[in-house]
Design an enzyme around this catalytic site. Structure first.
Site, PDB file in Angstrom:
ATOM      1  N   ASP A   1       0.786  -1.155   0.060  1.00 15.94           N
ATOM      2  CA  ASP A   1       0.141   0.040   0.140  1.00 15.94           C
ATOM      3  C   ASP A   1       0.986   1.285  -0.173  1.00 15.94           C
ATOM      4  O   ASP A   1       1.551   1.555   0.856  1.00 15.94           O
ATOM      5  CB  ASP A   1      -0.768   0.115   1.219  1.00 15.94           C
ATOM      6  CG  ASP A   1      -1.832  -1.136   1.061  1.00 15.94           C
ATOM      7  OD1 ASP A   1      -2.692  -0.941   0.057  1.00 15.94           O
ATOM      8  OD2 ASP A   1      -2.002  -1.857   2.100  1.00 15.94           O
TER       9      ASP A   1
ATOM     10  N   MET B   1      -2.268   4.789  -3.528  1.00  8.47           N
ATOM     11  CA  MET B   1      -3.303   5.518  -2.895  1.00  8.47           C
ATOM     12  C   MET B   1      -2.573   7.009  -3.038  1.00  8.47           C
ATOM     13  O   MET B   1      -2.193   7.538  -1.976  1.00  8.47           O
ATOM     14  CB  MET B   1      -3.688   5.157  -1.539  1.00  8.47           C
ATOM     15  CG  MET B   1      -4.835   4.034  -1.499  1.00  8.47           C
ATOM     16  SD  MET B   1      -4.693   3.296   0.024  1.00  8.47           S
ATOM     17  CE  MET B   1      -3.442   2.127  -0.281  1.00  8.47           C
TER      18      MET B   1
HETATM   19  C1  DX5 Z   1      -6.134   0.392   3.400  1.00  7.73           C
HETATM   20  C2  DX5 Z   1      -5.385  -0.448   2.528  1.00  7.73           C
HETATM   21  C3  DX5 Z   1      -5.198  -2.181   2.868  1.00  7.73           C
HETATM   22  C4  DX5 Z   1      -4.746  -2.346   4.279  1.00  7.73           C
HETATM   23  C5  DX5 Z   1      -5.875  -3.579   4.672  1.00  7.73           C
HETATM   24  O1  DX5 Z   1      -6.102   1.454   2.684  1.00  7.73           O
HETATM   25  O2  DX5 Z   1      -5.554  -0.384   1.069  1.00  7.73           O
HETATM   26  O3  DX5 Z   1      -4.572  -2.750   1.924  1.00  7.73           O
HETATM   27  O4  DX5 Z   1      -3.770  -3.137   4.314  1.00  7.73           O
HETATM   28  O5  DX5 Z   1      -5.642  -3.963   5.777  1.00  7.73           O
HETATM   29  P1  DX5 Z   1      -6.687  -4.495   6.578  1.00  7.73           P
HETATM   30  O6  DX5 Z   1      -6.764  -6.076   6.165  1.00  7.73           O
HETATM   31  O7  DX5 Z   1      -6.090  -4.797   7.962  1.00  7.73           O
HETATM   32  O8  DX5 Z   1      -8.048  -4.077   6.695  1.00  7.73           O
HETATM   33 ZN    ZN Z   2      -4.525  -1.871  -0.335  1.00  7.92          ZN
END
Ligand code: DX5
Ligand code: ZN
Length: 236
Positions: free
Chosen positions: A37, A70
């Site tokens: 991420d 992101m």
């Molecule tokens: C959130 C990220 C996810 C995050 C998910 O912005 O895009 O990939 O790591 O984490 P969990 O599984 O803990 O919700």
């Molecule tokens: Zn993600």
């Protein structure tokens, strides 16, 4: 791309003091890819990791790398993340750039393009891009943080994407290929069932897998649970 179920642990939930160990742990547990991420503090109110972490993962792993940008301007960073080793590069439909042009650029640079969509963004926003991508990533939490609660209100959108992505002969993306639908956020051994029923076939899971003492077993179980119900509630 064949309707198979894939489990992608998210390194965001790894140990930031030992990121290489965390990446290897996911691979050894049977991860189909590692999800990374990338946040810019602008598109989302958080910062995370950059291309050097992707390079590290490419050096120490032999599974694909899913890089989730992101960023407000993913177009400015696509090349650097592909050079760092991204296998799939996923950009947000809400980002402030020429999304179509960037997806095409990603493919031209040799990576697999994906488009991500936030929980509150309607399905229709994806329509211009469905023929251009191999993967649609549905956020099932607000992007920016791991460990949040799964948002069930996203389920109808997952089913709508699965219906719209039914194989159609002559599609630009290549005839009868099946679109990958990824879910990201709050996916664990409970929530995996409803997202797979709705038609998601790739499960990104951070906290649930990394905080587990039995990561390999949970990963296998997540895959089996999803396989058993995949697409059951996607019709309509
Ligand atoms: C959130 C990220 C996810 C995050 C998910 O912005 O895009 O990939 O790591 O984490 P969990 O599984 O803990 O919700
Ligand atoms: Zn993600």
């Amino acid at each position: 791309m064949n309707g198979e179920i894939y489990i992608w642990p998210s390194l965001l939930a790894g140990d930031f003091g030992r990121l290489e160990e965390s990446a290897l742990k996911a691979q050894e547990a049977g991860a189909d890819a590692l999800h990374l991420d990338i946040m810019d503090g602008h598109f989302v109110p958080n910062l995370s990791m950059g291309p050097d972490v992707v390079k590290m993962a490419r050096r120490c792993l032999n599974i694909p790398l899913s890089v989730h940008l992101m960023l407000s301007r993913p177009d400015q960073f696509a090349e650097v993340f592909i050079k760092a080793g991204a296998t799939t590069l996923t950009i947000h439909v809400e980002s402030s750039c020429d999304v179509l042009g960037t997806l095409r650029h990603i493919r031209a640079l040799g990576a697999i393009p994906g488009v991500a969509i936030n929980p509150e963004t309607p399905f229709e926003a994806l329509l211009p891009f469905l023929g251009e991508v191999d993967e649609v990533l549905c956020m099932t939490v607000h992007p920016g943080l791991g460990g949040q609660k799964f948002m069930p209100e996203v389920l109808p959108k997952i089913a709508a994407i699965r219906r719209a992505a039914r194989p159609q002969p002559g599609r630009e993306r290549g005839g009868d290929a099946i679109l990958d639908i990824t879910v990201d956020g709050g996916i664990d051994l409970n929530t995996v069932t409803c997202v797979a029923e709705a038609g998601a076939n790739i499960m990104v899971s951070g906290s649930a897998l990394f905080k587990s003492k039995t990561m390999a077993q949970d990963l296998r179980q997540m895959r089996e649970k999803a396989r058993a119900v995949f697409g059951k509630n996607a019709a309509g």
